[in-house]
Design an enzyme around this catalytic site. Structure first.
Site, PDB file in Angstrom:
ATOM      1  CE1 TYR A  83     -18.125  18.664  43.580  1.00  0.00           C
ATOM      2  CE2 TYR A  83     -17.247  16.492  44.045  1.00  0.00           C
ATOM      3  CZ  TYR A  83     -17.136  17.712  43.423  1.00  0.00           C
ATOM      4  OH  TYR A  83     -16.048  17.979  42.641  1.00  0.00           O
ATOM      5  N   GLY A 125     -19.166  16.407  29.848  1.00  0.00           N
ATOM      6  CA  GLY A 125     -19.974  15.580  28.958  1.00  0.00           C
ATOM      7  C   GLY A 125     -20.023  16.081  27.529  1.00  0.00           C
ATOM      8  CB  THR A 179     -20.353  12.267  25.289  1.00  0.00           C
ATOM      9  OG1 THR A 179     -21.366  13.289  25.279  1.00  0.00           O
ATOM     10  CG2 THR A 179     -19.797  12.106  26.708  1.00  0.00           C
ATOM     11  N   GLY A 180     -20.036  14.145  22.550  1.00  0.00           N
ATOM     12  CA  GLY A 180     -20.687  14.470  21.282  1.00  0.00           C
ATOM     13  C   GLY A 180     -22.191  14.606  21.378  1.00  0.00           C
TER      14      GLY A 180
END
Length: 345
Positions: free
Chosen positions: A53, A239, A242-243
């Site tokens: 990361y 994500g 989340t829409g």
């Protein structure tokens, strides 16, 4: 906050785990520290990172996620015994040559990776050390169907467990886990550990969400019967759940920044997400609340890994764990799953 003991360990962790893969790329060090402060204020004592990361990394920012966590740990040494810190060693993967050569699970590579993580995290020990994905080639990250067996990989699980046994005895790591594994791999690790009295895997970290429920096939039964804890990652589908992607790709969003991550961008993901959005609207909850509550509802999930790029998102994600789903809601979810099964494997 609910706390649960990780199987076959002395670790008591919050059932919410803070994921940190945005630290160092999408989040600055100061922002990372604010997220860590807020998470621990809310009772989260469990955080997950990895040597590779931040996401979308390169040689210049490699390791910055662990370093940001390390500078926070250094400021909060009095809290270290209350924290459960998990990190991961990267397996073979094209495009990550800057991490280490070769990228494998040899004794040399494991020792180098552990030492670097300890240095970056500014700690004397790692509570949970995981293999980020297997050495062998296998189905993962969006692949469907059967792939060719990796004839180039020599089975070495006994040797890998022996290395971890030495690191545990040296006090550098305390427990081990796998990630992005399949049923064969999990059972092989368990069988080799039992046969040779070597460290037993405590956890498996795999994706699990309304858009990817493949864990239910095979792995969920293994976790229950063999007492292995699932650390469910991507409960919001990168994500997507989340829409916010239903009407285009927002500027500076994760999928906008990293367009090569196409796992959640196929047509069936859009169709399924719209149906889940409609269900959430009918229930008077947000899609985030519905999605996280579904993962949290599963008995085989030990802890759910959430991530955010700002405190508002983090607060919303944590608050979603307070939502409870009825049997009738689960039935409605199953109808959507049957219509669009696992669009993001």
């Amino acid at each position: 906050m609910k706390y649960i003991k990780l199987p076959n360990s002395n670790l008591e962790v919050s059932d919410i785990c803070l994921g940190t893969m945005t630290f160092g790329n999408q989040n600055t060090e100061a922002e990372a520290h604010l997220q860590l402060d807020y998470a621990f204020e809310r009772g989260i004592n469990f955080l997950d990172t990895a040597e590779m990361y931040p996401i979308g990394g390169n040689a210049q920012i490699f390791g910055s996620t662990e370093r940001f966590i390390g500078s926070w740990i250094a400021k909060n040494q009095h809290k270290r015994d209350k924290m459960v810190v998990a990190t991961k060693i990267a397996g073979p993967n094209r495009g990550l040559d800057y991490i280490r050569q070769p990228l494998d699970f040899s004794k040399k590579s494991i020792h180098e990776a552990v030492e670097l993580s300890l240095k970056n995290l500014q700690t004397d020990y790692i509570d949970l050390y995981q293999m980020h994905w297997p050495e062998r080639v296998m189905n993962m990250f969006g692949k469907r169907g059967v792939t060719q067996v990796d004839d180039n990989w020599k089975e070495n699980i006994f040797e890998v467990l022996t290395v971890f046994d030495g690191l545990i005895k040296d006090g550098k790591i305390r427990n081990i886990g796998v990630s992005n594994e399949n049923p064969w791999g999990v059972m092989k690790f368990l069988n080799e550990a039992e046969k040779h009295n070597l460290p037993r895997i405590t956890t498996i970290q795999n994706p699990y969400s309304l858009l990817n429920r493949l864990f239910e096939v095979g792995l969920s039964e293994i976790c229950v019967r063999e007492n292995v804890g699932l650390l469910a990652y991507s409960p919001l589908g990168f994500g997507f759940l989340t829409g916010k992607y239903l009407n285009g790709t927002p500027e500076n969003s994760r999928m906008g920044l990293f367009p090569n991550f196409v796992r959640y961008t196929n047509e069936n993901c859009y169709k399924a997400t719209r149906l889940y959005q409609d269900l959430a609207n009918n229930l008077g909850v947000t899609l985030v609340e519905l999605s996280i509550a579904f993962v949290h509802h599963q008995k085989f999930v030990t802890s759910t890994i959430i991530g955010a790029t700002n405190l508002d998102q983090l607060e919303e994600n944590i608050n979603a764990f307070e939502v409870r789903l009825t049997d009738d809601v689960i039935k409605e979810i199953e109808k959507i799953q049957e219509t669009h099964p696992n669009p993001a494997p």
